[in-house]
Design an enzyme around this catalytic site. Structure first.
Site, PDB file in Angstrom:
ATOM      1  N   ASP A   1      59.966 -39.256  19.527  1.00 47.36           N
ATOM      2  CA  ASP A   1      58.993 -38.257  19.091  1.00 47.36           C
ATOM      3  C   ASP A   1      59.277 -36.982  19.886  1.00 47.36           C
ATOM      4  O   ASP A   1      58.933 -36.885  21.063  1.00 47.36           O
ATOM      5  CB  ASP A   1      57.585 -38.782  19.351  1.00 47.36           C
ATOM      6  CG  ASP A   1      56.500 -37.783  18.994  1.00 47.36           C
ATOM      7  OD1 ASP A   1      56.838 -36.660  18.563  1.00 47.36           O
ATOM      8  OD2 ASP A   1      55.314 -38.116  19.155  1.00 47.36           O
TER       9      ASP A   1
ATOM     10  N   TYR B   1      59.946 -39.492  24.635  1.00 51.01           N
ATOM     11  CA  TYR B   1      58.656 -39.047  24.134  1.00 51.01           C
ATOM     12  C   TYR B   1      58.396 -37.684  24.764  1.00 51.01           C
ATOM     13  O   TYR B   1      57.985 -37.580  25.916  1.00 51.01           O
ATOM     14  CB  TYR B   1      57.566 -40.058  24.495  1.00 51.01           C
ATOM     15  CG  TYR B   1      56.175 -39.639  24.067  1.00 51.01           C
ATOM     16  CD1 TYR B   1      55.942 -39.047  22.826  1.00 51.01           C
ATOM     17  CD2 TYR B   1      55.082 -39.835  24.913  1.00 51.01           C
ATOM     18  CE1 TYR B   1      54.669 -38.666  22.440  1.00 51.01           C
ATOM     19  CE2 TYR B   1      53.804 -39.459  24.533  1.00 51.01           C
ATOM     20  CZ  TYR B   1      53.616 -38.870  23.296  1.00 51.01           C
ATOM     21  OH  TYR B   1      52.352 -38.478  22.916  1.00 51.01           O
TER      22      TYR B   1
END
Length: 275
Positions: A168, A127
């Site tokens: 992400d 992330y």
């Protein structure tokens, strides 16, 4: 060779997803992945208990409550137990010195990496730090991107195994990867700096699997703002990726975006590969 299926999903708060229908467990069963990776779990240890029979669970928690966090669920029958597990503190040897090292060390407390070693490959869930409005955190982001790229190459060099990384990445790489590139130029997630670092990652020997199989597909997005009916109007961004070492790019069989799955402002992305 064996065929493996993987899925990655920024859930934007797992406790919130668990309260929705269909349930998280139902979505996990539908994805039916050998590895399911999550980002932005926003959890502390012990706050949830998931019933995912047959999966080994690996979690990384942020020191700050209700923030960031990653998790990986790996099907034990298909992959066995991980040979080793690493977290974001493993980026620190690759962070250089001075301000850059300090910025990476700060981000490393935020539960942003779960790296699992298996017999045939490394699987790394990330992330990536958001550059924030006005690029307020861009220096941290640049330092992180450099350290993360070096970390992935270090895994390859250390073990001789290819790397599959997903998550992400908080950047739309090219204009095709977001609905409104002109009006977003320079904004967080579409700044020249962030796009340049993603280009450096690709140039270092990693393949964007979705673009490998869908080079010209437009309107393929994985994140939509909650504002302005963005998802209904498909005014989105592709910021969730599966990247693989170039050495195994030819073994990618499918790479998809599951925009039919709701529950978060992101949707899952998937990969099928022979290894």
């Amino acid at each position: 060779m064996e065929t493996y299926s993987f899925a990655s999903w920024n859930v934007n708060g797992l406790r919130a997803v668990l309260k929705k229908e269909p349930s998280f467990e139902e979505i996990a069963r539908e994805l039916d992945a050998d590895i399911l990776a999550l980002q932005e779990t926003k959890l502390q240890d012990g706050q949830v208990s998931l019933e995912l029979p047959g999966y080994t669970q690996v979690w990384s928690y942020a020191e700050r409550k209700g923030y960031s966090g990653t998790a990986v669920f790996a099907r034990t029958e298909a992959l066995g137990e991980p040979l080793s597990v690493r977290h974001a503190d493993s980026l620190l040897p690759f962070a250089g010195e001075g301000d850059a090292a300090q910025l990476v060390a700060e981000a490393a407390t935020e539960g942003r990496v779960c790296a699992l070693e298996f017999e045939r490959f490394w699987f790394v869930d990330v992330y990536t730090p958001n550059a924030k409005e006005g690029l307020a955190r861009i220096e941290c982001r640049m330092a992180w991107d450099d350290a993360y790229r070096a970390f992935l190459k270090g895994l390859e060099d250390e073990t001789g195994k290819p790397v599959i990384t997903c998550g992400d990445f908080n950047v739309a790489h090219e204009e095709i990867d977001l609905k409104n590139p002109k009006s977003n130029r320079g904004n967080a997630g579409f700044s020249d700096e962030e796009r340049g670092k993603f280009s450096e990652l690709v140039a270092a020997g990693f393949t964007d699997t979705f673009r490998l199989l869908h080079p010209d597909e437009t309107g393929a997005y994985s994140w939509w703002s909650y504002r302005f009916n963005a998802r209904k109007n498909n005014a989105g961004w592709r910021i969730d990726y599966f990247l693989v070492s170039d050495s195994i790019a030819g073994q990618v069989r499918e790479a998809d975006i599951r925009s039919d799955i709701f529950g978060s402002d992101h949707c899952p992305v998937t990969l099928t590969i022979e290894l």
